[in-house]
Design an enzyme around this catalytic site. Structure first.
Site, PDB file in Angstrom:
ATOM      1  CB  ALA A  72      40.642  43.984  39.876  1.00  0.00           C
ATOM      2  CB  CYS A  73      35.717  45.110  41.681  1.00  0.00           C
ATOM      3  SG  CYS A  73      35.018  45.199  40.027  1.00  0.00           S
ATOM      4  N   PRO A  74      35.584  41.792  41.479  1.00  0.00           N
ATOM      5  CG  PRO A  74      34.006  40.056  41.357  1.00  0.00           C
ATOM      6  CD  PRO A  74      35.135  40.712  40.596  1.00  0.00           C
TER       7      PRO A  74
END
Lengths: 78, 369
Positions: free
Chosen positions: A14-16
């Site tokens: 998942a981001c970041p």
């Protein structure tokens, strides 16, 4: 489009995280070479080009891996 | 004793304005009856509601019969937009989710997204193109962006729209800025100017071809359902006060936000400050820190007693990044939206700014950078 010297596999991250991996591994390639990151996180579609702009690198483009996951390519300029 | 808390999320909800508090309590006792009935309590309630409408109309510089109260800002947006036209809808790429949801729910087609520049300003040429294509009979462009503060060029948008009616979402700006001259229908949300939650205002211009788009009398331009009379009166009192104070408050807030923009940019490496330095709402700013998790940033600020919002994917219910940041090409992770209340002080802002570089540095170190 030049073939990437290094390809990072950030599927499922998942981001970041995909952008963090780009930041950590940009130094692994020479100036002028291309680094790629495969990332299925939706934010990466916006954040990889934004990262390139902020860090003064060239966003080359986006292609699709065989499994349909987007692969983003960046040329190291500095 | 509770620790002091610095609330910097006025763009989600401004604390109740002191001018609204007493009115709310008094009106709760007096304004309970159904104003449509023919007895004395009904007449009292009707008087309060008509008073609220009068005050709002005066504060916004419109006619009394152009003001509708709705059950929320969201409802005002839905009704305002969907009451215009019956075919295609064009809306800017940075509209509030309520506009996007309304367009989708209506099944009207086509729904055209109007492009914005890298400061979230809508491209007037995109409005022209949509109108020229001939399949759009309602256009939605906000007065000011709720995430990055950008003011939209509404006069140019209206002239590009020509005969196509324009809906203006003014939820982020109503009271803080004069009501735009452009717009057949304009929506506002009381809790964003210091009124109570659950009160929306919909201004429908008298000449507008607009009708109520939900169950009920479509040609009626009176409030639908049972109006929240104490809420409307308190919202009106807050609006009147905010309009009277705005010159002083806006100048103070504009300066504080300029300070945030400047210090964030110079004191934190690799940070993207979104939206224009000028031509923006006075009280809010959005920035994104590279390599930082937005949720972790919001949580770290909450821990030191600072409350902010974030447009990062990890902080949203849908796990999608902010459409606004994405449309303008801004970084979406590590995002913080900070918005000042009317009594946020310079000390509050400086306390947050003093802590921020260390917080970002620690989070980056945790990520291995």
């Amino acid at each position: 489009m030049s073939a990437p010297t290094v390809t990072l596999d950030c599927r499922g991250q998942a981001c970041p995280r995909p952008v963090i991996e780009l930041g950590r591994h940009l130094g692994d390639i020479e100036i002028g070479e291309v680094i790629a990151v495969a990332a299925d996180d939706v934010a990466a579609h916006h954040d990889v080009p934004a990262w390139a702009r902020m860090r003064g690198q060239e966003f080359v483009g986006e292609v699709e891996a065989e499994d349909g996951v987007p692969v983003y390519r960046i040329r190291r300029l500095s | 004793m509770t620790e002091p808390f610095t609330y910097l999320d006025a763009a989600s909800a401004e604390p109740l304005h002191p001018a609204a508090r007493e009115v709310l309590l008094a009106a709760a006792d007096q304004g309970y009856a159904d104003p449509r009935r023919l007895h004395r309590p009904a007449r009292n309630a009707g008087l309060l509601l008509s008073n609220a409408r009068e005050v709002v109309a005066e504060a916004l510089g419109v006619r009394r019969d152009e003001v509708l109260f709705t059950s929320s800002g969201t409802t005002a947006v839905h009704a305002g937009l969907l009451g215009l036209g019956s075919h295609g809808i064009g809306h800017s790429a940075v509209e509030h989710q309520a506009v996007v949801d309304a367009a989708r729910w209506s099944r009207r087609s086509p729904v055209t997204e109007l492009a914005v520049d890298d400061e979230a300003r809508v491209e007037v040429s995109a409005v022209q193109d949509a109108v020229r294509a001939g399949d759009v009979d309602a256009i939605a462009v906000q007065q000011a962006n709720h995430e990055v503060g950008t003011l939209q060029p509404l006069d140019e948008v209206a002239s590009a729209a020509g005969p196509v009616p324009l809906f203006v979402d003014a939820c982020a700006s109503m009271g803080r800025l004069p009501l735009p001259l452009a717009g057949d229908a304009v929506a506002g949300s009381a809790r964003k100017w210091g009124g109570p939650g659950g009160v929306g205002v919909l201004v429908v211009r008298r000449a507008a071809r607009w009708r109520w788009p939900f169950p009920g009398d479509e040609w009626s331009r009176t409030d639908q359902g049972f109006s929240n009379i104490p809420g409307a009166l308190a919202a009106a009192a807050a609006l009147q006060a905010v309009v009277a104070e705005r010159e002083e408050v806006n100048a103070r807030q504009h300066e504080l936000i300029s300070l945030v923009r400047e210090r964030v940019r110079t004191e934190i490496p690799d940070v993207d400050v979104a939206g224009p330095a000028d031509g923006r709402l006075p009280h809010l700013v959005t920035f994104s820190a590279l390599y930082v998790d937005g949720e972790a940033l919001v949580t770290a600020l909450d821990r030191i007693g600072v409350g902010v919002a974030s447009g990062s994917a990890c902080t949203s219910d849908t796990r999608e990044p902010s459409r606004v940041l994405a449309a303008m090409g801004a970084l979406t992770h590590g995002n913080v939206r900070l918005s000042l209340t009317r009594d946020t002080t310079r000390e509050d802002v400086e306390r947050m700014l003093d802590a921020l570089p260390g917080i970002v540095k620690d989070l980056r170190a945790e990520a291995g950078l």
